[in-house]
Design a protein around this motif. Structure first.
Motif, PDB file in Angstrom:
ATOM      1  N   VAL A  36      43.644  39.879  44.543  1.00  0.00           N
ATOM      2  CA  VAL A  36      42.820  41.078  44.361  1.00  0.00           C
ATOM      3  C   VAL A  36      43.669  42.192  43.749  1.00  0.00           C
ATOM      4  CG1 VAL A  36      41.481  42.887  45.506  1.00  0.00           C
ATOM      5  CG2 VAL A  36      41.276  40.526  46.284  1.00  0.00           C
ATOM      6  N   TYR A  92      44.341  41.536  40.028  1.00  0.00           N
ATOM      7  CA  TYR A  92      43.186  41.837  39.166  1.00  0.00           C
ATOM      8  C   TYR A  92      42.980  43.338  39.023  1.00  0.00           C
ATOM      9  CZ  TYR A  92      42.079  36.887  39.958  1.00  0.00           C
ATOM     10  OH  TYR A  92      42.133  35.510  40.025  1.00  0.00           O
ATOM     11  N   ASN A 125      43.216  45.269  35.380  1.00  0.00           N
ATOM     12  CA  ASN A 125      41.974  45.776  34.806  1.00  0.00           C
ATOM     13  C   ASN A 125      41.642  47.223  35.166  1.00  0.00           C
ATOM     14  OD1 ASN A 125      40.800  43.155  33.613  1.00  0.00           O
ATOM     15  ND2 ASN A 125      41.308  42.553  35.705  1.00  0.00           N
ATOM     16  N   GLN A 156      28.328  40.077  45.669  1.00  0.00           N
ATOM     17  CA  GLN A 156      29.185  39.298  44.763  1.00  0.00           C
ATOM     18  C   GLN A 156      29.449  37.906  45.324  1.00  0.00           C
ATOM     19  OE1 GLN A 156      30.701  39.751  41.741  1.00  0.00           O
ATOM     20  NE2 GLN A 156      29.702  41.702  41.354  1.00  0.00           N
ATOM     21  N   GLU A 213      40.740  32.280  43.842  1.00  0.00           N
ATOM     22  CA  GLU A 213      40.498  33.119  42.665  1.00  0.00           C
ATOM     23  C   GLU A 213      39.058  33.626  42.625  1.00  0.00           C
ATOM     24  OE1 GLU A 213      41.682  30.712  39.381  1.00  0.00           O
ATOM     25  OE2 GLU A 213      43.835  30.934  39.789  1.00  0.00           O
ATOM     26  N   TYR A 214      38.109  32.776  42.967  1.00  0.00           N
ATOM     27  CA  TYR A 214      36.705  33.196  42.991  1.00  0.00           C
ATOM     28  C   TYR A 214      36.491  34.331  43.999  1.00  0.00           C
ATOM     29  CZ  TYR A 214      35.040  29.237  40.166  1.00  0.00           C
ATOM     30  OH  TYR A 214      34.802  28.353  39.146  1.00  0.00           O
ATOM     31  N   SER A 254      38.307  37.565  42.843  1.00  0.00           N
ATOM     32  CA  SER A 254      37.646  38.221  41.713  1.00  0.00           C
ATOM     33  C   SER A 254      36.342  38.882  42.164  1.00  0.00           C
ATOM     34  CB  SER A 254      37.377  37.220  40.591  1.00  0.00           C
ATOM     35  OG  SER A 254      36.524  36.173  41.011  1.00  0.00           O
ATOM     36  N   TYR A 280      37.420  42.109  43.735  1.00  0.00           N
ATOM     37  CA  TYR A 280      37.813  43.018  42.650  1.00  0.00           C
ATOM     38  C   TYR A 280      36.588  43.610  41.951  1.00  0.00           C
ATOM     39  CZ  TYR A 280      38.212  43.979  37.712  1.00  0.00           C
ATOM     40  OH  TYR A 280      38.021  44.539  36.481  1.00  0.00           O
ATOM     41  N   ARG A 281      35.619  42.768  41.590  1.00  0.00           N
ATOM     42  CA  ARG A 281      34.425  43.262  40.897  1.00  0.00           C
ATOM     43  C   ARG A 281      33.642  44.239  41.773  1.00  0.00           C
ATOM     44  NH1 ARG A 281      34.063  37.771  39.235  1.00  0.00           N
ATOM     45  NH2 ARG A 281      32.553  37.383  40.918  1.00  0.00           N
TER      46      ARG A 281
END
Length: 266
Positions: free
Chosen positions: A70, A73, A77, A195, A246-247, A250, A253-254
């Protein structure tokens, strides 16, 4: 005539007031816009505290791996946001130290990442908690399990001023805190569960309230994320896989990105 001229003078003066004193009257356009600048990521457990133990993996290792992803990412970004970890290795910050790190650094957000477990091996799904005592009895087992980490600490009775994580009566004082941040905490928690469900395809058990000690003292919106049940063979396998980590990372993070955009009004 003189009376008419006096009225004109008074009217002109009233019209001019905003121009003379406008610089001293605060308004929305003059107020500095809120910007989320610091996030503290807390990988639950660690060191001498393994957390929940699955058939093949320890919770502390899953928590750390996902938390570091996390952070990665976010740094890649969202370079305008500073990421601070309560731990970035197999160390054991105490339950009191974790939120204190966020408070000392004057963070804008505190996210604690965990993995669940249950006697019922078929239990599965994600859930994200905010500070609160709603449905306390239904969530007491998980709350007690997470807060009982303090029993591993030396002088815990003195350090936590007699708080007993196994006693329901000890949680009465939790009711009066975090109310100022509950709205934003729920907003972030809802983003996270959405998410997990819509983008990662996990079963969401929803946004819940719980009197977790780690959520009690942060002076900012705070959430505790449960990634899944290590007691469930399939979920343990998913969380052990690199793709699974990773899923989930992410998705968190999103969620933080969407939350930031929402509260900043972008």
């Amino acid at each position: 005539m003189e009376r008419f001229n006096n009225k004109k003078i008074i009217l002109s003066f009233l019209i001019a007031i905003p121009f003379f004193f406008g610089g001293f009257i605060p308004n929305e356009t003059m107020m500095p816009a809120f910007r989320m600048k610091k996030i503290v990521l807390d990988a639950g457990h660690g060191g001498s505290d393994p957390g929940n133990i699955g058939s093949k993996v320890r919770e502390k290792d899953i928590n750390l791996a996902v938390t570091l992803l996390v952070g990665k990412y976010l740094k890649e970004n969202m370079p305008d946001v500073e990421v601070i970890y309560t731990r970035d290795d197999d160390s054991f910050p105490t339950l009191k130290q974790r939120p204190n790190i966020a408070n000392i650094n004057k963070a804008d957000l505190f996210v604690s990442i965990h993995s669940n477990s249950a006697p019922n091996k078929s239990a599965f799904g994600t859930e994200t908690f905010v500070m609160g005592t709603k449905h306390f009895e239904a969530n007491f087992d998980i709350v007690k399990r997470e807060n009982s980490v303090i029993l591993l600490e030396e002088n815990y009775a003195e350090e936590y001023e007699g708080f007993d994580p196994t006693s329901p009566e000890s949680y009465m004082l939790f009711n009066l805190t975090q109310k100022a941040y509950i709205g934003n905490s729920i907003t972030l928690a809802d983003h996270i569960e959405t998410q997990f469900r819509d983008r990662v395809g996990r079963k969401s058990r929803g946004v819940k309230q719980g009197p977790f000690y780690v959520l009690w003292t942060p002076s900012m919106p705070s959430v505790l994320v449960e990634l899944g049940f290590l007691s469930n063979t399939e979920e343990e396998k998913f969380l052990m896989s690199q793709a699974g980590k990773e899923y989930m990372a992410s998705a968190i993070y999103r969620s933080i990105k969407a939350y930031k955009e929402q509260i900043e009004g972008n």
